[in-house]
Design a protein around this motif. Structure first.
Motif, short mmCIF file in Angstrom:
data_model
loop_
_atom_site.label_atom_id
_atom_site.label_comp_id
_atom_site.label_asym_id
_atom_site.label_seq_id
_atom_site.Cartn_x
_atom_site.Cartn_y
_atom_site.Cartn_z
N GLN A 247 0.89 -1.16 0.00
CA GLN A 247 0.00 0.00 0.00
C GLN A 247 0.93 1.21 0.00
N ASN A 249 0.86 4.63 -0.41
CA ASN A 249 0.85 5.90 0.32
C ASN A 249 0.00 5.86 1.58
N GLU A 250 -0.21 4.68 2.09
CA GLU A 250 -0.81 4.55 3.41
C GLU A 250 -2.16 5.25 3.57
N ASP A 252 -6.25 4.08 3.44
CA ASP A 252 -7.10 2.88 3.44
C ASP A 252 -7.81 2.70 2.10
N SER A 266 -5.92 -1.55 7.12
CA SER A 266 -5.12 -0.32 7.11
C SER A 266 -3.68 -0.65 6.77
N PRO A 267 -3.07 0.21 5.95
CA PRO A 267 -1.65 -0.01 5.67
C PRO A 267 -0.82 0.11 6.95
N PRO A 269 3.07 0.70 8.09
CA PRO A 269 4.37 1.03 7.52
C PRO A 269 5.34 -0.14 7.65
N ARG A 303 -5.15 7.37 -3.56
CA ARG A 303 -4.50 6.17 -3.04
C ARG A 303 -3.72 5.50 -4.16
N SER A 305 -1.27 1.86 -4.99
CA SER A 305 -0.84 0.55 -4.49
C SER A 305 -0.12 -0.19 -5.61
#
Ligand code: OGA
Ligand code: NI
Length: 364
Positions: A247, A249-250, A252, A266-267, A269, A303, A305
């Motif tokens: 993911q 850019n973190e 959802d 949720s991403p 890190p 977002r 991914s």
């Protein structure tokens, strides 16, 4: 079926993951999908319950420690087995992909999608590019589902099978970043697949993934004011063996369906999300199920991914694997076909709304 330059059949004309049935494209040439969507009556997308409140975080679903898989920890392999059986996806930590490689990948993906549409369309998917290429999706299906997002699919391994015409030269770091990233992810996928084979006591599983075929789908989901009525990716299972998602850019957006409920992830890190796909379901004779998932869009935030797909080598057979030490005989629930026929079927049925597993299942 196309034969790659290295003489091996490969997935170039087939689909590793074809989640979006493009029934009626309503904005292929538009920059602003959301404006066009105003004209359509958009139904509520949430036919199933979505877990409300905070998206699931670590602790809510399985976490597998890659460094322990490398040491063949029996305990970690047992955890992996539970994760695959009960969830079919998990978070992978301590994977050892250098931060710099991940950072370069993120920058390259974001800069690519920031390019003007005209520049991205140079790499557009066309009949002669098979499943590869750039697509801007703004579609409304017969069921009136609306999907909006951009994607670029590239075949990354074997290296000889790459179609470099589709590999962006802008940003200038793109090719190198993707080469480095996918090499790292293949190293990770190999160990995970080997551990999956061990957990199933199917030592032959990993043989099928030696010189495995790998592709990526980079995804961009622009913010959409109609977010509650629009999907980024339709619900699908991955038709491949193993998928690794970063993911970027973190924000959802990814949701898996478990027990009939959409569960947002949720991403986290530094963690990768791994899920087993249809081919593992078939090879494990249904023990490890491939789980439906989708991407939703956000009303304010964009977002990004990247999903990296791993499929068996070009001459593999797709079917249930016989156990190393046969215990009581268990009937096989799926057909065995060549990988070429498997992906031909995937491609042929991509728009009929049915899952490839429906075609591979043997009548009970
Ligand atoms: C896919 C996929 C999820 C995401 O590309 O197959 O499931 O978060 N992507 O974009
Ligand atoms: Ni997917």
């Amino acid at each position: 079926m196309e034969v790659a330059g290295n003489g091996n059949w490969n997935l170039k004309n087939t689909a590793p993951s074809l989640p979006v049935p493009s029934v009626q494209s309503i904005a292929d040439d538009s920059k602003n999908c959301s404006e066009i969507l105003e004209k359509y009556v958009i139904p509520e997308i949430n036919d199933s319950l979505v877990l409300n409140g905070a998206a699931a975080g670590p602790g809510d679903f399985p976490i597998i420690d890659f460094s322990r898989l490398c040491k063949q920890s029996e305990e970690e392999i047992a955890k992996l087995s539970l994760a695959c059986e009960d969830w079919s996806y998990f978070m992978l930590i301590n994977h050892g992909v250098p931060d710099e490689v991940i950072e370069n990948t993120k920058v390259a993906i974001i800069e690519f999608f920031r390019l003007p549409l005209e520049e991205k369309k140079v790499y557009a998917r066309r009949p002669d590019t098979g499943f590869e290429g750039y697509t801007q999706t703004c579609v409304i299906s017969e069921e009136q589902e609306v999907v909006s997002g951009e994607g670029h699919i590239l075949y990354t391994r074997t290296v000889a099978g790459r179609n470099m015409k589709l590999w962006p030269q802008n940003p200038p770091t793109f090719r190198d970043a993707m080469d480095q990233y996918t090499k790292e992810i293949q190293r990770v996928a190999n160990i995970v697949l080997e551990s999956i084979g061990k957990s199933l006591k199917l030592d032959k599983l990993i043989d099928n993934f030696k010189d495995c075929q790998q592709s990526i789908r980079i995804n961009y989901y622009p913010p959409c004011p109609h977010a509650s009525n629009v999907l980024g990716l339709n619900p699908h299972t991955d038709t491949v063996g193993l998928t690794v998602v970063l993911q970027v850019n973190e924000v959802d957006g990814l949701q898996f369906k478990k027990n009939g409920v959409w569960l947002p992830i949720s991403p986290v890190p530094g963690a990768l999300i791994v899920n087993s796909g249809d081919i593992i379901e078939i090879m494990s004779n249904g023990k490890y199920k491939s789980l439906e998932h989708r991407a939703v869009v956000n009303s304010e935030q964009e977002r990004f991914s990247i999903a990296t797909f791993h499929s068996p080598r070009a001459d593999a057979q797709i079917g249930p694997l016989p156990a190393e030490t046969p215990t009581k005989s268990e009937p096989f629930c799926y057909k065995t076909v060549s990988i070429e026929d498997y992906f031909r079927m995937v491609f042929a049925h991509k728009d009929d709304g049915k899952n490839i597993l429906d075609y591979m299942k043997l009548a009970a």
